[in-house]
Design a protein around this motif. Structure first.
Motif, mmCIF file in Angstrom:
data_model
loop_
_atom_site.group_PDB
_atom_site.id
_atom_site.type_symbol
_atom_site.label_atom_id
_atom_site.label_comp_id
_atom_site.label_asym_id
_atom_site.label_seq_id
_atom_site.Cartn_x
_atom_site.Cartn_y
_atom_site.Cartn_z
ATOM 1 N N LYS A 93 0.856 -1.191 0.000
ATOM 2 C CA LYS A 93 0.000 0.000 0.000
ATOM 3 C C LYS A 93 0.885 1.231 0.000
ATOM 4 O O LYS A 93 1.898 1.271 0.695
ATOM 5 C CB LYS A 93 -0.914 0.025 1.221
ATOM 6 C CG LYS A 93 -1.951 -1.094 1.219
ATOM 7 C CD LYS A 93 -3.049 -0.834 2.200
ATOM 8 C CE LYS A 93 -4.066 -1.953 2.179
ATOM 9 N NZ LYS A 93 -4.675 -2.139 0.856
ATOM 10 N N GLU A 94 0.489 2.233 -0.773
ATOM 11 C CA GLU A 94 1.258 3.476 -0.800
ATOM 12 C C GLU A 94 1.291 4.098 0.585
ATOM 13 O O GLU A 94 0.367 3.962 1.372
ATOM 14 C CB GLU A 94 0.652 4.462 -1.796
ATOM 15 C CG GLU A 94 1.008 4.155 -3.236
ATOM 16 C CD GLU A 94 0.630 5.299 -4.156
ATOM 17 O OE1 GLU A 94 1.511 6.141 -4.424
ATOM 18 O OE2 GLU A 94 -0.516 5.328 -4.603
ATOM 19 N N LYS A 95 2.365 4.805 0.862
ATOM 20 C CA LYS A 95 2.578 5.393 2.185
ATOM 21 C C LYS A 95 1.397 6.239 2.638
ATOM 22 O O LYS A 95 0.945 6.158 3.775
ATOM 23 C CB LYS A 95 3.849 6.233 2.159
ATOM 24 C CG LYS A 95 4.415 6.576 3.509
ATOM 25 C CD LYS A 95 5.772 7.246 3.324
ATOM 26 C CE LYS A 95 6.302 7.774 4.628
ATOM 27 N NZ LYS A 95 7.571 8.466 4.440
ATOM 28 N N GLN B 19 -1.749 4.536 4.349
ATOM 29 C CA GLN B 19 -1.623 3.734 5.558
ATOM 30 C C GLN B 19 -2.721 4.008 6.580
ATOM 31 O O GLN B 19 -3.144 3.121 7.293
ATOM 32 C CB GLN B 19 -0.254 3.965 6.211
ATOM 33 C CG GLN B 19 0.895 3.491 5.360
ATOM 34 C CD GLN B 19 0.774 2.041 4.973
ATOM 35 O OE1 GLN B 19 0.671 1.180 5.833
ATOM 36 N NE2 GLN B 19 0.769 1.746 3.692
ATOM 37 N N GLY C 143 7.357 4.596 6.519
ATOM 38 C CA GLY C 143 5.949 4.252 6.647
ATOM 39 C C GLY C 143 5.729 2.961 7.384
ATOM 40 O O GLY C 143 5.681 2.919 8.609
ATOM 41 N N SER D 178 3.891 -2.447 4.724
ATOM 42 C CA SER D 178 3.045 -2.385 3.531
ATOM 43 C C SER D 178 3.564 -1.375 2.517
ATOM 44 O O SER D 178 3.535 -1.626 1.307
ATOM 45 C CB SER D 178 1.610 -2.032 3.923
ATOM 46 O OG SER D 178 1.000 -3.112 4.595
ATOM 47 N N SER D 179 4.055 -0.227 3.001
ATOM 48 C CA SER D 179 4.558 0.780 2.053
ATOM 49 C C SER D 179 5.918 0.382 1.492
ATOM 50 O O SER D 179 6.230 0.654 0.322
ATOM 51 C CB SER D 179 4.622 2.164 2.708
ATOM 52 O OG SER D 179 5.374 2.148 3.892
ATOM 53 N N TYR E 11 5.085 -2.122 -1.097
ATOM 54 C CA TYR E 11 4.535 -1.425 -2.263
ATOM 55 C C TYR E 11 5.670 -0.980 -3.199
ATOM 56 O O TYR E 11 5.618 -1.200 -4.415
ATOM 57 C CB TYR E 11 3.714 -0.220 -1.818
ATOM 58 C CG TYR E 11 3.140 0.598 -2.955
ATOM 59 C CD1 TYR E 11 1.846 0.367 -3.406
ATOM 60 C CD2 TYR E 11 3.888 1.600 -3.576
ATOM 61 C CE1 TYR E 11 1.308 1.108 -4.452
ATOM 62 C CE2 TYR E 11 3.368 2.335 -4.615
ATOM 63 C CZ TYR E 11 2.079 2.094 -5.057
ATOM 64 O OH TYR E 11 1.563 2.823 -6.100
ATOM 65 N N THR E 12 6.696 -0.373 -2.617
ATOM 66 C CA THR E 12 7.825 0.105 -3.404
ATOM 67 C C THR E 12 8.542 -1.046 -4.101
ATOM 68 O O THR E 12 8.890 -0.968 -5.284
ATOM 69 C CB THR E 12 8.820 0.871 -2.500
ATOM 70 O OG1 THR E 12 8.149 1.971 -1.886
ATOM 71 C CG2 THR E 12 10.003 1.383 -3.303
ATOM 72 N N GLU F 297 0.224 -2.321 -5.479
ATOM 73 C CA GLU F 297 -0.877 -2.805 -4.644
ATOM 74 C C GLU F 297 -1.183 -4.269 -4.943
ATOM 75 O O GLU F 297 -2.218 -4.621 -5.505
ATOM 76 C CB GLU F 297 -2.109 -1.929 -4.841
ATOM 77 C CG GLU F 297 -1.931 -0.530 -4.269
ATOM 78 C CD GLU F 297 -3.197 0.301 -4.338
ATOM 79 O OE1 GLU F 297 -4.146 -0.109 -5.025
ATOM 80 O OE2 GLU F 297 -3.235 1.360 -3.699
#
Length: 202
Positions: free
Chosen positions: A67-69, A72, A100, A103-104, A107-108, A118
């Protein structure tokens, strides 16, 4: 005839968390393999040598949803996603470093591998990208990519090679390779298990 066949020397190819696909077409220019995967999948696609008797097994972890930062704070409605956010300890490290959360960070990493952040995966490689077409696939819930939490020095017993995880995939992989596995391991099986454990502990 001095021609050597791969099947004369190799029984199986077993991968854990390996990248088997290039990014989606619109993201090909960002491929972390700089085109090597595209070439490989073009010239030697999927389980290329299966017809020669070589077994293929790909093992993938399903542990962290990327997930993008900035997303969150908005926890996903999907209950499965809620469980795939990483441990409190590692999330504290990422937060303190300004990254973050697990998850972040995932994401990266997923975006670098596939072009899409995602997704779900082992925290480094998206699950779908770890499963080689034509292979026996083994999906492990909660299993992470590395011996340490991604990008940290925090050890984890949730990675593919941890004692707690090996028995979840190795017997099935050996069976696919045509190596008999039962409750009482014979010398050959013991040697294989020991060798794999040494490799994973390196």
């Amino acid at each position: 005839d001095n021609t050597a066949r791969a099947a004369d020397r190799v029984r199986a190819l077993i991968t854990m968390g390996a990248v088997h696909k290039q990014p989606e077409k619109e993201f090909e220019a960002t491929c972390v393999t700089r085109g090597a995967l595209k070439y490989l999948n073009s010239e030697y696609p999927g389980a290329f040598l299966a017809n020669e008797g070589i077994s293929y097994v790909s093992v993938g972890g399903d542990a962290i949803v990327g997930k993008e930062k900035q997303q969150q704070k908005a926890v996903a409605d999907d209950d499965n996603d809620v469980e795939k956010i990483g441990s409190e300890q590692v999330n504290t490290v990422y937060k303190d470093r300004g990254e973050g959360s697990a998850s972040s960070v995932a994401y990266t990493s997923y975006a670098a591998v596939s072009g899409i952040g995602e997704l779900t995966g082992d925290g480094v490689v998206p699950l779908e990208w770890t499963l080689l077409e034509g292979s026996k696939t083994i999906v492990l819930d909660g299993v992470l990519h590395s011996i340490n939490e991604a990008g940290t020095t925090l050890p984890t017993d949730k990675w593919y090679g941890a004692d707690a995880q090996v028995d979840r995939w190795l017997p099935e992989a050996l069976k696919e390779a045509g190596i008999s596995v039962d409750g009482n391991k014979n010398d050959q099986q013991s040697n294989i298990f020991d060798s794999i454990q040494k490799i994973l502990s390196f």
